[in-house]
Design a protein around this motif. Structure first.
Motif, PDB file in Angstrom:
ATOM      1  N   ASP A  27       0.844  -1.258   0.008  1.00 18.30           N
ATOM      2  CA  ASP A  27       0.050  -0.082  -0.005  1.00 18.30           C
ATOM      3  C   ASP A  27       0.895   1.335   0.036  1.00 18.30           C
ATOM      4  OD1 ASP A  27      -2.515  -1.050  -0.133  1.00 18.30           O
ATOM      5  OD2 ASP A  27      -2.583  -1.478   2.149  1.00 18.30           O
ATOM      6  N   VAL A  28       2.081   1.212   0.877  1.00 20.19           N
ATOM      7  CA  VAL A  28       2.868   2.388   0.869  1.00 20.19           C
ATOM      8  C   VAL A  28       3.429   2.558  -0.643  1.00 20.19           C
ATOM      9  CG1 VAL A  28       5.044   3.259   1.432  1.00 20.19           C
ATOM     10  CG2 VAL A  28       3.512   2.126   3.301  1.00 20.19           C
ATOM     11  N   GLU A  29       3.742   1.566  -1.234  1.00 20.35           N
ATOM     12  CA  GLU A  29       4.097   1.713  -2.608  1.00 20.35           C
ATOM     13  C   GLU A  29       2.974   2.400  -3.568  1.00 20.35           C
ATOM     14  OE1 GLU A  29       5.861  -1.905  -4.113  1.00 20.35           O
ATOM     15  OE2 GLU A  29       7.828  -0.830  -4.371  1.00 20.35           O
ATOM     16  N   ALA A  30       1.961   1.616  -3.441  1.00 18.11           N
ATOM     17  CA  ALA A  30       0.717   1.928  -4.356  1.00 18.11           C
ATOM     18  C   ALA A  30       0.547   3.407  -4.021  1.00 18.11           C
ATOM     19  CB  ALA A  30      -0.335   1.209  -4.300  1.00 18.11           C
ATOM     20  N   ILE A  31       0.567   4.008  -3.012  1.00 18.19           N
ATOM     21  CA  ILE A  31       0.142   5.348  -2.643  1.00 18.19           C
ATOM     22  C   ILE A  31       1.112   6.238  -3.146  1.00 18.19           C
ATOM     23  CG2 ILE A  31      -0.138   6.756  -0.785  1.00 18.19           C
ATOM     24  CD1 ILE A  31      -1.462   4.678   0.869  1.00 18.19           C
ATOM     25  N   GLY A  32       2.288   5.923  -3.060  1.00 12.93           N
ATOM     26  CA  GLY A  32       3.329   6.790  -3.574  1.00 12.93           C
ATOM     27  C   GLY A  32       3.165   7.257  -5.033  1.00 12.93           C
ATOM     28  N   ARG A  33       3.029   5.947  -5.949  1.00 14.75           N
ATOM     29  CA  ARG A  33       2.783   5.844  -7.491  1.00 14.75           C
ATOM     30  C   ARG A  33       1.448   6.749  -7.721  1.00 14.75           C
ATOM     31  NH1 ARG A  33      -0.447   2.424  -9.488  1.00 14.75           N
ATOM     32  NH2 ARG A  33      -0.204   1.050  -7.811  1.00 14.75           N
ATOM     33  N   LEU A  34       0.096   6.471  -6.767  1.00 14.90           N
ATOM     34  CA  LEU A  34      -0.907   7.151  -7.163  1.00 14.90           C
ATOM     35  C   LEU A  34      -0.810   8.490  -7.017  1.00 14.90           C
ATOM     36  CD1 LEU A  34      -3.184   4.764  -5.728  1.00 14.90           C
ATOM     37  CD2 LEU A  34      -3.465   5.335  -7.958  1.00 14.90           C
ATOM     38  N   LYS A  35      -0.080   9.172  -6.067  1.00 13.50           N
ATOM     39  CA  LYS A  35       0.274  10.431  -5.577  1.00 13.50           C
ATOM     40  C   LYS A  35       0.712  11.146  -6.798  1.00 13.50           C
ATOM     41  CE  LYS A  35       2.257  10.453  -1.538  1.00 13.50           C
ATOM     42  NZ  LYS A  35       3.040  10.951  -0.423  1.00 13.50           N
ATOM     43  N   ARG A  36       1.810  10.417  -7.316  1.00 14.93           N
ATOM     44  CA  ARG A  36       2.438  11.191  -8.331  1.00 14.93           C
ATOM     45  C   ARG A  36       1.453  11.051  -9.689  1.00 14.93           C
ATOM     46  NH1 ARG A  36       6.444   7.933  -6.305  1.00 14.93           N
ATOM     47  NH2 ARG A  36       6.188   6.070  -7.754  1.00 14.93           N
ATOM     48  N   GLU A  37       0.759  10.012 -10.132  1.00 17.52           N
ATOM     49  CA  GLU A  37      -0.233  10.216 -11.160  1.00 17.52           C
ATOM     50  C   GLU A  37      -1.329  11.149 -10.935  1.00 17.52           C
ATOM     51  OE1 GLU A  37       0.288   5.191 -11.846  1.00 17.52           O
ATOM     52  OE2 GLU A  37      -1.669   6.208 -11.255  1.00 17.52           O
ATOM     53  N   ARG A  38      -1.728  11.323  -9.851  1.00 22.02           N
ATOM     54  CA  ARG A  38      -2.928  12.188  -9.593  1.00 22.02           C
ATOM     55  C   ARG A  38      -2.575  13.645  -9.310  1.00 22.02           C
ATOM     56  NH1 ARG A  38      -7.394   9.219 -11.299  1.00 22.02           N
ATOM     57  NH2 ARG A  38      -7.888   7.583  -9.973  1.00 22.02           N
ATOM     58  N   ASN A  39      -1.256  13.807  -9.253  1.00 21.84           N
ATOM     59  CA  ASN A  39      -0.726  15.012  -8.369  1.00 21.84           C
ATOM     60  C   ASN A  39      -1.272  15.444  -7.308  1.00 21.84           C
ATOM     61  OD1 ASN A  39       0.956  17.671  -8.131  1.00 21.84           O
ATOM     62  ND2 ASN A  39      -0.514  18.536  -9.584  1.00 21.84           N
ATOM     63  N   ALA A  40      -0.998  14.593  -6.305  1.00 26.82           N
ATOM     64  CA  ALA A  40      -1.900  14.431  -5.074  1.00 26.82           C
ATOM     65  C   ALA A  40      -0.888  14.695  -3.861  1.00 26.82           C
ATOM     66  CB  ALA A  40      -2.710  13.353  -4.813  1.00 26.82           C
ATOM     67  N   VAL A  41      -1.328  15.133  -2.729  1.00 30.99           N
ATOM     68  CA  VAL A  41      -0.739  15.261  -1.635  1.00 30.99           C
ATOM     69  C   VAL A  41      -1.691  14.682  -0.405  1.00 30.99           C
ATOM     70  CG1 VAL A  41       0.899  17.222  -2.002  1.00 30.99           C
ATOM     71  CG2 VAL A  41      -1.185  17.686  -1.054  1.00 30.99           C
ATOM     72  N   VAL A  42      -0.780  14.062   0.611  1.00 30.62           N
ATOM     73  CA  VAL A  42      -1.632  13.521   1.532  1.00 30.62           C
ATOM     74  C   VAL A  42      -1.457  14.428   2.832  1.00 30.62           C
ATOM     75  CG1 VAL A  42      -2.102  11.604   3.360  1.00 30.62           C
ATOM     76  CG2 VAL A  42      -1.674  11.167   0.732  1.00 30.62           C
ATOM     77  N   LEU A  43      -2.564  15.042   3.463  1.00 26.77           N
ATOM     78  CA  LEU A  43      -2.187  15.712   4.777  1.00 26.77           C
ATOM     79  C   LEU A  43      -2.801  14.954   5.828  1.00 26.77           C
ATOM     80  CD1 LEU A  43      -1.817  18.156   2.885  1.00 26.77           C
ATOM     81  CD2 LEU A  43      -3.706  19.466   4.394  1.00 26.77           C
ATOM     82  N   ALA A  44      -1.756  14.803   6.877  1.00 28.34           N
ATOM     83  CA  ALA A  44      -2.206  13.794   7.998  1.00 28.34           C
ATOM     84  C   ALA A  44      -2.144  14.513   9.249  1.00 28.34           C
ATOM     85  CB  ALA A  44      -1.367  12.376   7.992  1.00 28.34           C
ATOM     86  N   HIS A  45      -3.251  14.324  10.252  1.00 26.87           N
ATOM     87  CA  HIS A  45      -3.317  14.612  11.544  1.00 26.87           C
ATOM     88  C   HIS A  45      -2.326  13.858  12.405  1.00 26.87           C
ATOM     89  CE1 HIS A  45      -4.827  15.554  15.572  1.00 26.87           C
ATOM     90  NE2 HIS A  45      -4.901  16.669  15.263  1.00 26.87           N
ATOM     91  N   ASN A  46      -1.922  14.497  13.479  1.00 31.72           N
ATOM     92  CA  ASN A  46      -1.207  13.832  14.379  1.00 31.72           C
ATOM     93  C   ASN A  46      -1.619  12.486  15.097  1.00 31.72           C
ATOM     94  OD1 ASN A  46       1.145  15.860  14.143  1.00 31.72           O
ATOM     95  ND2 ASN A  46       0.199  17.239  15.763  1.00 31.72           N
ATOM     96  N   TYR A  47      -2.739  12.492  14.918  1.00 30.86           N
ATOM     97  CA  TYR A  47      -3.396  11.344  15.516  1.00 30.86           C
ATOM     98  C   TYR A  47      -3.543   9.988  14.546  1.00 30.86           C
ATOM     99  CZ  TYR A  47      -5.231  14.166  19.355  1.00 30.86           C
ATOM    100  OH  TYR A  47      -5.189  14.858  20.434  1.00 30.86           O
ATOM    101  N   GLN A  48      -2.979  10.292  13.290  1.00 36.22           N
ATOM    102  CA  GLN A  48      -2.974   9.166  12.256  1.00 36.22           C
ATOM    103  C   GLN A  48      -1.712   8.189  12.883  1.00 36.22           C
ATOM    104  OE1 GLN A  48      -5.040   8.852   9.310  1.00 36.22           O
ATOM    105  NE2 GLN A  48      -6.200   9.991  10.978  1.00 36.22           N
ATOM    106  N   THR A  49      -1.821   6.772  12.434  1.00 35.46           N
ATOM    107  CA  THR A  49      -1.155   5.915  12.786  1.00 35.46           C
ATOM    108  C   THR A  49       0.366   6.096  12.111  1.00 35.46           C
ATOM    109  OG1 THR A  49      -2.252   4.609  11.169  1.00 35.46           O
ATOM    110  CG2 THR A  49      -2.676   4.035  13.538  1.00 35.46           C
ATOM    111  N   PRO A  50       1.278   5.408  12.679  1.00 33.50           N
ATOM    112  CA  PRO A  50       2.789   5.837  12.216  1.00 33.50           C
ATOM    113  C   PRO A  50       3.066   5.412  10.689  1.00 33.50           C
ATOM    114  CG  PRO A  50       2.648   4.697  14.332  1.00 33.50           C
ATOM    115  CD  PRO A  50       1.525   4.639  14.004  1.00 33.50           C
ATOM    116  N   GLU A  51       2.214   4.470  10.292  1.00 35.61           N
ATOM    117  CA  GLU A  51       2.660   3.906   8.731  1.00 35.61           C
ATOM    118  C   GLU A  51       1.962   5.028   7.844  1.00 35.61           C
ATOM    119  OE1 GLU A  51       0.740   2.251  10.941  1.00 35.61           O
ATOM    120  OE2 GLU A  51      -1.286   1.952   9.940  1.00 35.61           O
TER     121      GLU A  51
END
Ligand code: 13P
Ligand code: SF4
Length: 334
Positions: A40-64
């Motif tokens: 999933d980590v790899e796939a999300i990295g690829r999808l972020k590039r394809e979609r020109n997306a960023v992930v914003l995460a709150h401090n309560y999100q799990t470490p992964e």
């Protein structure tokens, strides 16, 4: 004769390719668990590039999520400020719904996605726009200061927003002796104690922080007499009174990083300690903590699916957005 395949499984191969990412979380995620995350980590990295997306995460999100796929992390205030500056086409908000709405208000031209629409918040659910109108009728002329943990509808009825990180400054900026502060009763009382401004409160509570009691803190001190105790201001005032320090999640992090206590207890959501511990393995985190079920709606697989399907898109009706944005922007200008 049967030939056993010696080829590593897809998960193991992905784990090997992402070994450098695993280094960020090795102190809080056992190595044996990493293959379950790696694809999933790899796939999300690829999808972020394809979609020109960023992930914003709150401090309560799990470490992964926090350390391995997020581009921007922080407390509610930092996420709002950063959302406004995002240049990418798509924002995936790994957090709860009000955070995604705030991002959309501040950067309306972007596609804002929330991985699971059920990621709510007990505070946001405690009050409606009609409730705010009633409060105004009951307290004519008293300004309404609204915690960001609310719907856009409620923000639209408000004079100004605040977060736990800037509530004191926001209230003091108004120059009045009385405010309506909604919807978190405990936050309002904790902040009132620091300002001398009279507050009209609402009986909303965070389902995570309301469960801590002063007895929990006293027991913790008996068991860990050297631990420094930091409590989030959504905790009841008698819990905050037992703590050494109180502040937003970013302020807690700042305290730990700058003061470097050898042992610390963060009276808040569980992942907060995990995320700080990942980067500061020399600090011992004592964990009386509670889990926020809404924050846990974001997982690597829901984030991946969100980017694959471009769902769930956050939309706010123009009339509401216009008025809600004013309250949030007024806060950011303080
Ligand atoms: P902060 O990160 O702004 O301290 O907020 C805590 C919280 O409960 C967010 O849902
Ligand atoms: Fe809401 Fe509390 Fe969960 Fe934060 S921790 S999202 S305030 S329920």
């Amino acid at each position: 004769m049967t030939t056993l395949s010696t080829a590593p499984s897809e998960a193991a191969a992905a784990a090997a390719r992402t070994a450098h990412v695993y280094e960020r979380v090795r102190h809080v995620i056992p190595e044996v668990e990493w293959p379950a995350f790696a694809e999933d980590v790899e796939a999300i990295g690829r999808l972020k590039r394809e979609r020109n997306a960023v992930v914003l995460a709150h401090n309560y999100q799990t470490p992964e999520i926090f350390h391995c796929v997020a581009d921007i992390v922080g407390d509610s205030l930092a996420l709002a400020r950063e959302a406004e500056r995002v240049d990418a086409d798509v924002i995936v908000l790994a957090g709860v719904h009000f955070m995604a709405e705030t991002a959309k208000l501040l950067n309306p031209g972007k596609t804002v996605l929330i991985p699971d629409l059920r990621a709510g918040c007990s505070l946001a659910e405690s009050i409606t726009a009609a409730d705010v109108r009633t409060l105004r009728e009951q307290h004519p002329g008293v300004p309404v200061v609204t915690y960001v943990n609310t719907s856009a509808d409620v923000k639209a009825e408000s004079d100004i927003c605040c977060t736990s990180g800037n509530a004191v400054q926001v209230i003091e900026s108004l120059g009045v002796d009385k405010v309506i502060m909604i919807p978190d009763e405990f936050l309002a009382k904790n902040i009132a104690a620091q300002t001398g401004v009279e507050v009209v409160t609402w009986a909303g509570h965070c389902e995570v922080h309301e469960r801590f009691s002063p007895a929990d803190v006293r027991q913790l001190r008996r068991e860990h007499p050297d631990a420094v105790v930091l409590a989030h201001p959504e905790c009841p005032p008698d819990v905050v009174a037992e703590a050494d320090h109180s502040g937003s999640t970013a302020q807690m992090l700042d305290f730990v990083v700058t003061r470097r206590p050898s042992q610390v207890a963060l009276i808040t959501e569980c992942s907060m300690s995990d995320n700080v511990a990942a980067e500061h393995p020399d600090i011992d985190f004592v964990r009386p903590c509670n889990i926020c079920p809404h924050m846990r709606r974001s997982t690597l697989s829901t984030i991946r699916r969100s980017l694959e399907t471009m769902s769930h898109e956050v939309r706010i009706e123009d009339q509401v957005a216009h008025r809600a944005r004013r309250a949030v922007e007024r806060m950011l200008a303080v």
